[in-house]
Design an enzyme around this catalytic site. Structure first.
Site, PDB file in Angstrom:
ATOM      1  N   CYS A  70       0.802  -1.230   0.000  1.00  0.00           N
ATOM      2  CA  CYS A  70       0.000   0.000   0.000  1.00  0.00           C
ATOM      3  C   CYS A  70       0.832   1.276   0.000  1.00  0.00           C
ATOM      4  CB  CYS A  70      -0.939  -0.001   1.204  1.00  0.00           C
ATOM      5  SG  CYS A  70      -1.882  -1.543   1.352  1.00  0.00           S
TER       6      CYS A  70
ATOM      7  N   HIS B 181      -3.060   7.640   6.506  1.00  0.00           N
ATOM      8  CA  HIS B 181      -3.235   6.343   5.842  1.00  0.00           C
ATOM      9  C   HIS B 181      -4.672   5.885   6.074  1.00  0.00           C
ATOM     10  CE1 HIS B 181      -2.134   2.664   3.927  1.00  0.00           C
ATOM     11  NE2 HIS B 181      -2.295   1.930   5.004  1.00  0.00           N
TER      12      HIS B 181
ATOM     13  N   LYS C 249      -9.571   7.943   2.077  1.00  0.00           N
ATOM     14  CA  LYS C 249     -10.031   6.585   1.770  1.00  0.00           C
ATOM     15  C   LYS C 249     -11.507   6.420   2.117  1.00  0.00           C
ATOM     16  CE  LYS C 249      -5.650   4.044   2.229  1.00  0.00           C
ATOM     17  NZ  LYS C 249      -4.698   5.119   2.572  1.00  0.00           N
TER      18      LYS C 249
ATOM     19  N   GLU D  83      -1.624   4.601  13.912  1.00  0.00           N
ATOM     20  CA  GLU D  83      -1.273   5.836  13.215  1.00  0.00           C
ATOM     21  C   GLU D  83      -1.470   7.040  14.132  1.00  0.00           C
ATOM     22  OE1 GLU D  83      -1.858   8.020   8.906  1.00  0.00           O
ATOM     23  OE2 GLU D  83      -3.321   6.501   9.509  1.00  0.00           O
TER      24      GLU D  83
ATOM     25  N   PHE E 139       1.413  -3.478   3.854  1.00  0.00           N
ATOM     26  CA  PHE E 139       1.662  -4.802   4.405  1.00  0.00           C
ATOM     27  C   PHE E 139       3.164  -5.089   4.394  1.00  0.00           C
ATOM     28  CE2 PHE E 139      -2.616  -7.198   3.617  1.00  0.00           C
ATOM     29  CZ  PHE E 139      -3.172  -6.493   4.669  1.00  0.00           C
TER      30      PHE E 139
ATOM     31  N   HIS F 157      -9.625   2.128  -0.456  1.00  0.00           N
ATOM     32  CA  HIS F 157      -8.189   1.869  -0.408  1.00  0.00           C
ATOM     33  C   HIS F 157      -7.765   1.354  -1.781  1.00  0.00           C
ATOM     34  CE1 HIS F 157      -4.254   0.970   0.697  1.00  0.00           C
ATOM     35  NE2 HIS F 157      -4.424   0.342   1.832  1.00  0.00           N
TER      36      HIS F 157
END
Length: 402
Positions: A160, A293, A325, A304, A389, A330
């Site tokens: 990502c 994010h 998002k 986060e 990831f 996403h």
């Protein structure tokens, strides 16, 4: 030796909010959701029927028929965004030595899946060219061939954070004198593989995603592309280009912790943020907006938030933070590029995009997530976070042109 300044002279996009930067801006300003029922393939058996899908996607008419036939869904997204980026940069054609770097994760997987379905399940006639674009690298190859670019080309696939890393690499190529112009960004399409994978991880929310909400239950997958023309500032000035913003710097780190879960203490995300600030020469008091994010997964949103507290201290509560998002889903390899574009629009249009769907605040998510709708604000410097990831963390910093 002075480091070359990197400016952004062109930008283009296509995503669930529409085709083009103007449509994206309108969607962000209005807090409109691009999330709806998935129709690209059968969603039965998955945890959710929702996705942020680009509807009526077609290969552009302006490319040669041979390339049009072989273009994957991810290719088509990148082609639409690239055309707009070149137009806004006033580049009818890129220089011969221009570079191309794109972040991606799914490549032409959707086309490969469709080939398999038609040939082996439906036992229908198929065109073998449909599987030529399956590799993740083919979008860059197609663009280089179409635009006749002989400079460096690269596909970045760091989950990502791919799109954000592509922007950082583009800036490094310019700073180090590899090439004065780089076409860069991210492009990823929806496909069964990613839906199946996130479904198996139970990471998909049955409802549209709700970043930072107490009831959040996972992310909503999306698709799209954002492409940019990055340029050496002196090169841009010499041809009379008017930059949209400046790419100041970026920071990367690895959690070295788990294949899918972020470090619980947020140390990896914190380190990437600190490195971005150091690379950019920006103080914590200068950041006016943070594009988070913000995946709406249970772990990410809390971690986060912790990382931002650790870096910004008492000022963390005073900086507007939002997850776009919540509107475009996403978009995986394209996420970092799309969110960088949201940051550029925040700078140029003097507003902060909202986080939609956030109704019941998580006590552990205690920042200013801009829940009232788009907020008017003077924005000069933006931090955009992308965590992937495997613990691939990337943070970029953008600034208004002086």
């Amino acid at each position: 030796m002075n480091r070359r300044r990197v400016v952004i002279t062109g930008a283009g996009t296509i995503n669930a909010l529409g085709n083009g930067v103007a449509a994206f801006l309108e969607g962000l300003r209005s807090g409109r959701s691009g999330i709806g029922e998935l129709t690209a393939f059968d969603s039965r058996g998955f945890r959710t029927k929702y996705a942020a899908q680009v509807n009526d996607l077609r290969a552009p008419h302006w490319i040669p028929a041979a390339l049009r036939r072989r273009a994957s869904r991810s290719d088509m997204l990148a082609l639409h965004a690239t055309r707009e980026a070149l137009t806004t940069a006033s580049f009818p054609a890129l220089p011969d030595d221009a570079g191309i770097v794109i972040g991606a994760t799914t490549g032409g997987m959707f086309g490969g899946e469709e080939y398999f379905r038609r040939k082996f399940l439906d036992q229908a006639r198929t065109r073998r060219s449909n599987i030529l674009a399956t590799p993740v690298s083919t979008t860059v190859d197609l663009l280089a061939q179409l635009l006749e670019c002989g400079g460096p080309r690269l596909t970045v696939s760091t989950a990502c954070s791919s799109g954000a890393n592509a922007l950082g690499i583009a800036a490094d190529w310019i700073r180090t004198g590899v090439t004065p112009v780089v076409l860069c960004g991210g492009s990823d399409s929806l496909c069964r593989m990613t839906f199946s994978g996130f479904n198996a991880l139970q990471a998909l929310d049955p409802a549209p995603c709700r970043p930072f909400d107490r009831r959040r239950a996972g992310l909503t997958l999306g698709e799209g592309s954002a492409m940019f023309v990055f340029e050496d500032a002196e090169h841009a000035a010499a041809r009379g280009a008017k930059p949209l913003a400046e790419f100041l710097g970026y920071g990367i780190s690895a959690d070295a912790h788990h294949i899918t879960q972020p470090r619980p203490d947020g140390a990896g995300a914190e380190l990437a943020t600190r490195r971005a600030l150091e690379d950019s020469g920006v103080g914590i008091e200068e950041i006016d907006y943070i594009n988070a994010h913000g995946t709406a997964t249970v772990l990410n949103d809390v971690i986060e938030t912790r990382a931002l507290h650790a870096v910004f201290g008492v000022r963390a509560a005073k900086i507007p933070v939002s997850s776009t998002k919540s509107m475009i889903g996403h978009c995986l390899g394209a996420a970092g590029a799309l969110e960088a574009l949201a940051g550029i629009l925040a700078i140029r249009e003097s507003f902060v995009p909202p986080t939609i769907g956030l109704e019941e605040a998580d006590p552990e998510c205690d920042l200013d997530y801009v829940t009232e709708g788009a907020r008017s604000a003077k924005v000069r410097s933006v931090l955009s976070n992308s965590y992937g990831f495997g613990g691939n963390n990337t943070c970029i910093i953008l600034r208004a042109i002086d």
